[in-house]
Design a protein around this motif. Structure first.
Motif, PDB file in Angstrom:
ATOM      1  N   MET A 235       0.823  -1.191   0.000  1.00 34.22           N
ATOM      2  CA  MET A 235       0.000   0.000   0.000  1.00 34.22           C
ATOM      3  C   MET A 235       0.868   1.256   0.000  1.00 34.22           C
ATOM      4  SD  MET A 235      -2.983   1.197  -0.224  1.00 34.22           S
ATOM      5  CE  MET A 235      -4.401   0.328   0.324  1.00 34.22           C
ATOM      6  N   ALA A 236       2.038   1.192   0.606  1.00 31.83           N
ATOM      7  CA  ALA A 236       2.921   2.368   0.638  1.00 31.83           C
ATOM      8  C   ALA A 236       3.337   2.757  -0.781  1.00 31.83           C
ATOM      9  CB  ALA A 236       4.144   2.094   1.506  1.00 31.83           C
ATOM     10  N   GLU A 237       3.590   1.758  -1.637  1.00 29.75           N
ATOM     11  CA  GLU A 237       3.969   2.061  -3.019  1.00 29.75           C
ATOM     12  C   GLU A 237       2.807   2.714  -3.765  1.00 29.75           C
ATOM     13  OE1 GLU A 237       5.794  -0.121  -6.944  1.00 29.75           O
ATOM     14  OE2 GLU A 237       6.120  -1.024  -4.982  1.00 29.75           O
ATOM     15  N   PHE A 238       1.604   2.219  -3.562  1.00 31.76           N
ATOM     16  CA  PHE A 238       0.433   2.838  -4.181  1.00 31.76           C
ATOM     17  C   PHE A 238       0.286   4.278  -3.698  1.00 31.76           C
ATOM     18  CE2 PHE A 238      -3.943   4.244  -3.970  1.00 31.76           C
ATOM     19  CZ  PHE A 238      -4.349   4.075  -5.289  1.00 31.76           C
ATOM     20  N   ASP A 239       0.405   4.484  -2.395  1.00 35.35           N
ATOM     21  CA  ASP A 239       0.251   5.831  -1.850  1.00 35.35           C
ATOM     22  C   ASP A 239       1.299   6.783  -2.411  1.00 35.35           C
ATOM     23  OD1 ASP A 239      -1.995   5.165  -0.375  1.00 35.35           O
ATOM     24  OD2 ASP A 239      -0.854   4.700   1.437  1.00 35.35           O
ATOM     25  N   GLY A 240       2.520   6.303  -2.597  1.00 29.11           N
ATOM     26  CA  GLY A 240       3.567   7.125  -3.190  1.00 29.11           C
ATOM     27  C   GLY A 240       3.241   7.493  -4.623  1.00 29.11           C
ATOM     28  N   GLY A 241       2.757   6.539  -5.382  1.00 29.69           N
ATOM     29  CA  GLY A 241       2.352   6.801  -6.756  1.00 29.69           C
ATOM     30  C   GLY A 241       1.150   7.726  -6.820  1.00 29.69           C
ATOM     31  N   PHE A 242       0.176   7.504  -5.957  1.00 33.18           N
ATOM     32  CA  PHE A 242      -1.016   8.345  -5.966  1.00 33.18           C
ATOM     33  C   PHE A 242      -0.678   9.778  -5.564  1.00 33.18           C
ATOM     34  CE2 PHE A 242      -4.977  10.195  -4.418  1.00 33.18           C
ATOM     35  CZ  PHE A 242      -5.767   9.999  -5.534  1.00 33.18           C
ATOM     36  N   ALA A 243       0.296   9.949  -4.691  1.00 33.79           N
ATOM     37  CA  ALA A 243       0.705  11.298  -4.284  1.00 33.79           C
ATOM     38  C   ALA A 243       1.143  12.124  -5.489  1.00 33.79           C
ATOM     39  CB  ALA A 243       1.820  11.218  -3.249  1.00 33.79           C
ATOM     40  N   ARG A 244       1.679  11.449  -6.519  1.00 34.78           N
ATOM     41  CA  ARG A 244       2.109  12.158  -7.733  1.00 34.78           C
ATOM     42  C   ARG A 244       0.944  12.798  -8.476  1.00 34.78           C
ATOM     43  NH1 ARG A 244       7.356  11.147 -10.319  1.00 34.78           N
ATOM     44  NH2 ARG A 244       8.545  10.041  -8.747  1.00 34.78           N
ATOM     45  N   ILE A 245      -0.235  12.177  -8.402  1.00 33.87           N
ATOM     46  CA  ILE A 245      -1.380  12.688  -9.168  1.00 33.87           C
ATOM     47  C   ILE A 245      -2.426  13.377  -8.307  1.00 33.87           C
ATOM     48  CG2 ILE A 245      -1.054  10.927 -10.941  1.00 33.87           C
ATOM     49  CD1 ILE A 245      -3.646   9.584  -9.818  1.00 33.87           C
ATOM     50  N   ALA A 246      -2.329  13.251  -7.003  1.00 38.94           N
ATOM     51  CA  ALA A 246      -3.383  13.765  -6.113  1.00 38.94           C
ATOM     52  C   ALA A 246      -3.666  15.244  -6.341  1.00 38.94           C
ATOM     53  CB  ALA A 246      -3.000  13.508  -4.656  1.00 38.94           C
ATOM     54  N   GLY A 247      -2.647  16.026  -6.605  1.00 44.57           N
ATOM     55  CA  GLY A 247      -2.827  17.449  -6.798  1.00 44.57           C
ATOM     56  C   GLY A 247      -3.593  17.817  -8.058  1.00 44.57           C
ATOM     57  N   ARG A 248      -3.772  16.871  -8.959  1.00 44.60           N
ATOM     58  CA  ARG A 248      -4.544  17.129 -10.187  1.00 44.60           C
ATOM     59  C   ARG A 248      -6.039  17.217  -9.914  1.00 44.60           C
ATOM     60  NH1 ARG A 248      -0.861  19.326 -13.313  1.00 44.60           N
ATOM     61  NH2 ARG A 248       0.940  17.962 -13.542  1.00 44.60           N
ATOM     62  N   PHE A 249      -6.452  16.823  -8.719  1.00 50.44           N
ATOM     63  CA  PHE A 249      -7.851  16.895  -8.318  1.00 50.44           C
ATOM     64  C   PHE A 249      -7.969  18.040  -7.320  1.00 50.44           C
ATOM     65  CE2 PHE A 249      -6.751  12.642  -9.545  1.00 50.44           C
ATOM     66  CZ  PHE A 249      -7.758  12.307 -10.425  1.00 50.44           C
ATOM     67  N   GLY A 250      -8.534  19.148  -7.746  1.00 48.35           N
ATOM     68  CA  GLY A 250      -8.537  20.373  -6.967  1.00 48.35           C
ATOM     69  C   GLY A 250      -9.323  20.310  -5.669  1.00 48.35           C
ATOM     70  N   ARG A 251     -10.240  19.392  -5.581  1.00 44.72           N
ATOM     71  CA  ARG A 251     -11.067  19.264  -4.376  1.00 44.72           C
ATOM     72  C   ARG A 251     -10.814  17.896  -3.749  1.00 44.72           C
ATOM     73  NH1 ARG A 251     -15.658  22.097  -3.409  1.00 44.72           N
ATOM     74  NH2 ARG A 251     -16.748  20.152  -2.994  1.00 44.72           N
ATOM     75  N   VAL A 252     -11.026  17.825  -2.446  1.00 45.71           N
ATOM     76  CA  VAL A 252     -10.745  16.596  -1.718  1.00 45.71           C
ATOM     77  C   VAL A 252     -11.691  15.457  -2.122  1.00 45.71           C
ATOM     78  CG1 VAL A 252     -12.148  17.125   0.321  1.00 45.71           C
ATOM     79  CG2 VAL A 252     -10.120  15.671   0.542  1.00 45.71           C
ATOM     80  N   GLU A 253     -12.954  15.776  -2.445  1.00 43.30           N
ATOM     81  CA  GLU A 253     -13.917  14.720  -2.781  1.00 43.30           C
ATOM     82  C   GLU A 253     -13.505  13.944  -4.029  1.00 43.30           C
ATOM     83  OE1 GLU A 253     -14.760  17.895  -2.285  1.00 43.30           O
ATOM     84  OE2 GLU A 253     -16.021  17.954  -0.486  1.00 43.30           O
ATOM     85  N   PRO A 254     -13.230  14.613  -5.167  1.00 45.45           N
ATOM     86  CA  PRO A 254     -12.795  13.835  -6.325  1.00 45.45           C
ATOM     87  C   PRO A 254     -11.441  13.159  -6.103  1.00 45.45           C
ATOM     88  CG  PRO A 254     -12.827  16.185  -6.853  1.00 45.45           C
ATOM     89  CD  PRO A 254     -13.438  16.009  -5.502  1.00 45.45           C
ATOM     90  N   ARG A 255     -10.585  13.745  -5.285  1.00 48.80           N
ATOM     91  CA  ARG A 255      -9.298  13.112  -4.978  1.00 48.80           C
ATOM     92  C   ARG A 255      -9.535  11.786  -4.253  1.00 48.80           C
ATOM     93  NH1 ARG A 255      -6.808  17.011  -1.679  1.00 48.80           N
ATOM     94  NH2 ARG A 255      -6.696  18.187  -3.610  1.00 48.80           N
ATOM     95  N   ARG A 256     -10.413  11.802  -3.275  1.00 50.47           N
ATOM     96  CA  ARG A 256     -10.725  10.553  -2.544  1.00 50.47           C
ATOM     97  C   ARG A 256     -11.384   9.534  -3.471  1.00 50.47           C
ATOM     98  NH1 ARG A 256     -13.138  13.548   2.704  1.00 50.47           N
ATOM     99  NH2 ARG A 256     -11.152  13.949   3.750  1.00 50.47           N
TER     100      ARG A 256
END
Length: 174
Positions: free
Chosen positions: A1-22
């Motif tokens: 899961m840590a590897e997924f979270d690291g990869g997801f951190a790269r794209i998380a900022g592309r979702f301006g709001r927390v709801e679509p990010r989640r």
């Protein structure tokens, strides 16, 4: 899961709001899960939702730039999977269609059927190395019957700048 979270951190900022990010995180985890079929219904159930509406909203209405997410994924691939002996793999896949309104649909050869059928074809580019593999690009193949018909393209929502490209050159055109 840590590897997924690291990869997801790269794209998380592309979702301006927390709801679509989640929702994007839940969607990706669903795609990576062992659910039998990856429809919005099954992915929503995997995420603990009672209906597919949130997943459908993410894919159809939420504001995010798929090309920028693709670029972020490429950056992750270079950093984490990059290798001088790595290779690019180009492949297309067809989705059989009954009508003619879906973007790129026409009678054409598709390996899905093993013959000429009414189909929509997508082209995918993957990268593979001894460290792992992943998809790094995608595009819908637009036959000349589409690119030579601006009205048809406009009706289907194809961008004005779309031009004919062979399948082998498509991912580089993205």
């Amino acid at each position: 899961m840590a590897e997924f979270d690291g990869g997801f951190a790269r794209i998380a900022g592309r979702f301006g709001r927390v709801e679509p990010r989640r929702r994007a995180r839940a969607y990706l985890l669903g795609l990576l899960s062992d659910v039998d079929t990856r429809t919005c219904w099954q992915l929503a159930e995997q995420a603990g939702d009672r209906t597919p509406h949130r997943m459908q909203r993410l894919l159809g209405e939420a504001v995010w730039d798929a090309d920028k997410v693709r670029d972020d994924v490429r950056g992750y691939v270079v950093d984490e999977l990059g290798d001088p002996d790595g290779v690019l793999i180009l492949d297309d896949t067809g989705d059989l269609k009954k009508g003619s309104a879906s973007v790129g649909t026409q009678r054409q050869y598709t390996g899905t059927a093993g013959r000429i059928e009414n189909a929509q074809v997508a082209v995918f580019l993957a990268y593979a190395s001894r460290h792992g593999y992943t998809l790094i690009d995608r595009d819908v193949y637009l036959p000349r019957s589409w690119t030579d018909d601006p009205a048809r393209c406009a009706t289907a929502g194809v961008p004005n700048h779309a031009r004919f490209a062979t399948k082998i050159t498509l991912p580089g055109e993205c």
